[in-house]
Motif scaffolding. Structure first.
Motif, mmCIF file in Angstrom:
data_model
loop_
_atom_site.group_PDB
_atom_site.id
_atom_site.type_symbol
_atom_site.label_atom_id
_atom_site.label_comp_id
_atom_site.label_asym_id
_atom_site.label_seq_id
_atom_site.Cartn_x
_atom_site.Cartn_y
_atom_site.Cartn_z
ATOM 1 N N LEU A 7 0.629 -1.140 -0.092
ATOM 2 C CA LEU A 7 -0.047 -0.082 0.075
ATOM 3 C C LEU A 7 0.944 1.208 -0.050
ATOM 4 O O LEU A 7 0.427 2.347 0.090
ATOM 5 C CB LEU A 7 -0.800 0.044 1.338
ATOM 6 C CG LEU A 7 -1.642 -1.231 1.009
ATOM 7 C CD1 LEU A 7 -2.885 -1.131 2.414
ATOM 8 C CD2 LEU A 7 -2.966 -1.203 -0.014
ATOM 9 N N ARG A 9 -1.583 6.250 1.383
ATOM 10 C CA ARG A 9 -1.974 4.776 1.312
ATOM 11 C C ARG A 9 -2.802 4.370 -0.096
ATOM 12 O O ARG A 9 -3.981 4.963 -0.136
ATOM 13 C CB ARG A 9 -2.678 4.317 2.490
ATOM 14 C CG ARG A 9 -1.751 4.365 3.701
ATOM 15 C CD ARG A 9 -2.509 3.923 5.182
ATOM 16 N NE ARG A 9 -1.703 4.218 6.232
ATOM 17 C CZ ARG A 9 -2.214 4.042 7.422
ATOM 18 N NH1 ARG A 9 -3.177 3.394 7.645
ATOM 19 N NH2 ARG A 9 -1.400 4.522 8.457
ATOM 20 N N ASP A 65 -4.745 2.135 -0.532
ATOM 21 C CA ASP A 65 -6.022 1.311 -0.137
ATOM 22 C C ASP A 65 -7.182 1.725 -1.138
ATOM 23 O O ASP A 65 -6.995 2.488 -1.876
ATOM 24 C CB ASP A 65 -6.445 1.936 1.338
ATOM 25 C CG ASP A 65 -6.210 1.023 2.488
ATOM 26 O OD1 ASP A 65 -6.159 -0.133 2.068
ATOM 27 O OD2 ASP A 65 -5.810 1.589 3.582
#
Lengths: 465, 465
Positions: free
Chosen positions: B63, B141, B143
């Motif tokens: 990530l 990140r 994500d």
């Protein structure tokens, strides 16, 4: 695992003292912006590659930090391309460019101007024009790091978009004046106008070659008039028409002198006349303000940015030898690249890192003596520490920052902590003091020590803050 | 060029209103941190890949946003590797990992904790310990973006490093209490201790399998006690020893009840006893503070972070159903990974985006009505506008933010501008007013309009700000 610690070259850590100074600088800039009705926005650190590429010229494109796609990015590279890379290792530099677009679709912002233009176009329906915004954020450039040049640095931009009134330029000059007055710095504001430059190029018979004209003119400071003339001639400008420009460009007289010289030489250039008129009107508006700094026409000012269309502004420190510490100008079509043409704007950018350096060199942070905690409670052990807690809370309620040393270690070590962190007041409550509901208050700079009743502690300490 | 404008998924633009709200939130957090003697630091957005990789587990590594090397990065890829990539397209995902380290040496920070540990080790010689710092910066990140989860978001971290006193934990809890009190939010602070968890695992006969123990326990809220028991048993814990834990873990009594239950069950675990002692001491210190929020022992709290060694802290909103809005704990060896072992620290991180969402849902920004300019001067044309300038400067000297509408357009349009930007006061100076040295002041919310002498304008307007 004894890993070496380092940070990428051209980047910096900021410890507490530089942070306090930077915050002071940013807060000053921010409060002036707000006082003039500018509102904050922020854009993401990453923009799509489409948004950024092609906006800063070929050199700029190279300096943009690209972000590797996450996940299976290698699967996105075509096998013909991989073969080419194997077969032509000598072309790897050129091939890197093609490959970048295959493994990356995002990049770190390079300045605040292009993201601002993108923001305006994307949010055009929500924005009331004229839109006055400021933006204080870091930008990233893969420049070769050197003294005073970083790969991560802050820009503080302030722009009005959606109004072509010269009152905006005047307001920005007032803002510049106010920011540097508050920071206690002496500056010179230099002013030019892209239309005047276009007029001068026209008058020299090379109106279609404004870039060559200004790139050479820009060097006047460094190489002198004679070499500028030579360079112009080598680029194909006619010696006779250049001869006419020299007295105007070399004019070191007052702003009105310069305006008059320009009016005369630009009488046959309509764009040039428009430029002089703008310059004159702007100087006229400013003359009615109470400004602290001088504003001076500088016809060599071009700032190399092709998107400027009217006023060009640059600020130099009068105290320290350094490049420009703030600059900007009028742009008539910044949002055009994103499909929203005909929106005029004007803005300036404050170079936070350079201003910081000027402040350091002129002792401009001298008044910022208080960097952190104001009062330290010495810890003589659990029971005494417990007695300090309510007193610490009283001080905090009065807005005084304080802390209780967390460990009951040697007093000498605790006093050193106060000393090294420049904490001006130390409060000591040992068993004797606790039993008498008194605190021993020591002022670190004078060494003076007084005993004060618990109930009077806040009042006592408030005296000096 | 009609380019579509967009930003990378999972990132956000912040316009003036969210910015004002975010600044209010950050300023509140920042002033509390400073009141308790914490000092600001900032680290670069980019860290070396060496600093970040391997610190967040294998999932975390994936990530991390990696930055493509600038220049001829393709020339750095070995040709054997390129051939492998051509011959094994089915392995491209795995090969991407290897390739990343060949074309990238920097990455965007993933949190503020690892950069802080790196900072402490790198600047150990300049730092006075215990070092109390706060850091408010964005992290990135990769994500999968979803509601309330972004790829760029701010963390507000506050840590003390170099002291193992429980007074630090207590102070952090006081800070949490003060931040949320100032923000007007009702919260519950949950408290646990990693040593207690280790003791419980020991008591269940699986002291060497703390991870499995806590990962399962962490699910109690979601799946209930029965399924937790089943999962433990499936992982090899003995049914009988688990039976002993249930009443302690399921205890919904007071903190002292829970402490007593723990003391009993952990009497044979020295680490467990130490943990209970820490919990008890901490609760004891806190009980002497005047806190607004409740502090509750929650034995299921593990926060999944293996570097915690003592206290574990988590904050939940009592007003809104949401994940934790703040959390942290004690870590005994964070700097060990960078070659500086044995430095204990404790810290918490405030989740700015979630707190923002809670404030929005609880109408917590209601008092922030003033977002920008306080006074707008209507522009009736150049001469009238010129008369406004000195008055605007007077107001600004009094700290009142104001602006002159830059264009002499229709009054209706200018009033709309005031309306849409929620500017509460409009000042009109036309020819009549100018000749009488008077300004017509209109209060937008009431519609009331009064004529005021120029000399009294600041005093008049100051009445309402």
């Amino acid at each position: 695992m004894n890993q070496k610690t380092s940070i990428p070259k051209g980047t910096r850590d900021f410890g507490p003292i530089p942070m306090m100074r930077r915050n002071y600088l940013f807060n000053t800039v921010r409060s002036v912006f707000q006082l003039y009705g500018y509102m904050p926005i922020e854009t993401p650190a990453m923009e799509t590659l489409d948004t950024l590429m092609g906006k800063y010229g070929e050199e700029g494109d190279k300096l943009i930090f690209k972000i590797l796609n996450s996940g299976d990015f290698a699967g996105g590279i075509k096998s013909e391309f991989l073969e080419k890379l194997i077969n032509e290792p000598e072309n790897s530099s050129q091939l890197s460019k093609t490959m970048a677009s295959q493994v990356s679709e995002k990049a770190l912002r390079y300045d605040l101007t292009v993201p601002f233009a993108r923001f305006v176009v994307q949010h055009r329906e929500e924005i009331t024009f004229p839109f006055k915004r400021y933006q204080i954020q870091p930008v990233w450039r893969a420049d070769r790091p050197q003294k005073n040049r970083y790969r991560e640095f802050y820009q503080c931009d302030v722009d009005v978009i959606g109004s072509d009134s010269l009152l905006n330029e005047a307001e920005l000059i007032k803002i510049i004046d106010e920011v540097f007055t508050r920071l206690g710095l002496n500056i010179l504001i230099k002013l030019n106008n892209r239309k005047v430059l276009a007029g001068l190029a026209e008058a020299s018979g090379m109106g279609n070659n404004l870039t060559d004209f200004t790139v050479t003119l820009d060097k006047l400071d460094k190489i002198g008039m004679e070499l500028v003339q030579k360079e112009w001639i080598s680029k194909g400008f006619s010696a006779e028409s250049i001869e006419l420009l020299i007295p105007v460009i070399g004019n070191t007289g007052s702003n009105s002198d310069k305006i008059n010289g320009l009016k005369d030489i630009l009488k046959n250039s309509s764009v040039g006349q428009k430029g002089v008129e703008e310059l004159e009107t702007l100087l006229n508006i400013i003359s009615k303000f109470e400004t602290n700094c001088s504003v001076e026409i500088d016809l060599t000012l071009a700032r190399g940015l092709n998107y400027y269309t009217g006023a060009i502004i640059e600020v130099k420190s009068q105290d320290v030898q350094m490049g420009s510490i703030c600059g900007g100008g009028r742009y008539d079509d910044l949002t055009g690249i994103f499909g929203m043409p005909g929106v005029s704007g004007v803005g300036v950018s404050f170079g936070a890192d350079r201003i910081y350096d000027v402040l350091e060199q002129t002792n401009g942070f001298a008044t910022l003596t208080q960097t952190g905690t104001q009062v330290l409670f010495i810890n003589f052990g659990p029971e005494d520490a417990a007695a300090c807690q309510p007193l610490a809370n009283q001080l905090r309620s009065a807005g005084i920052s304080c802390e209780l040393y967390p460990d009951g270690t040697k007093i000498k070590k605790q006093m050193q902590y106060a000393d090294q962190n420049k904490i001006p007041v130390v409060v000591m409550i040992g068993e004797t003091e606790r039993n008498a509901s008194q605190a021993a208050v020591k002022y670190m700079s004078s060494g003076e020590q007084v005993n004060i009743a618990f109930s009077e502690l806040t009042n006592e300490i408030r005296k000096i803050f």
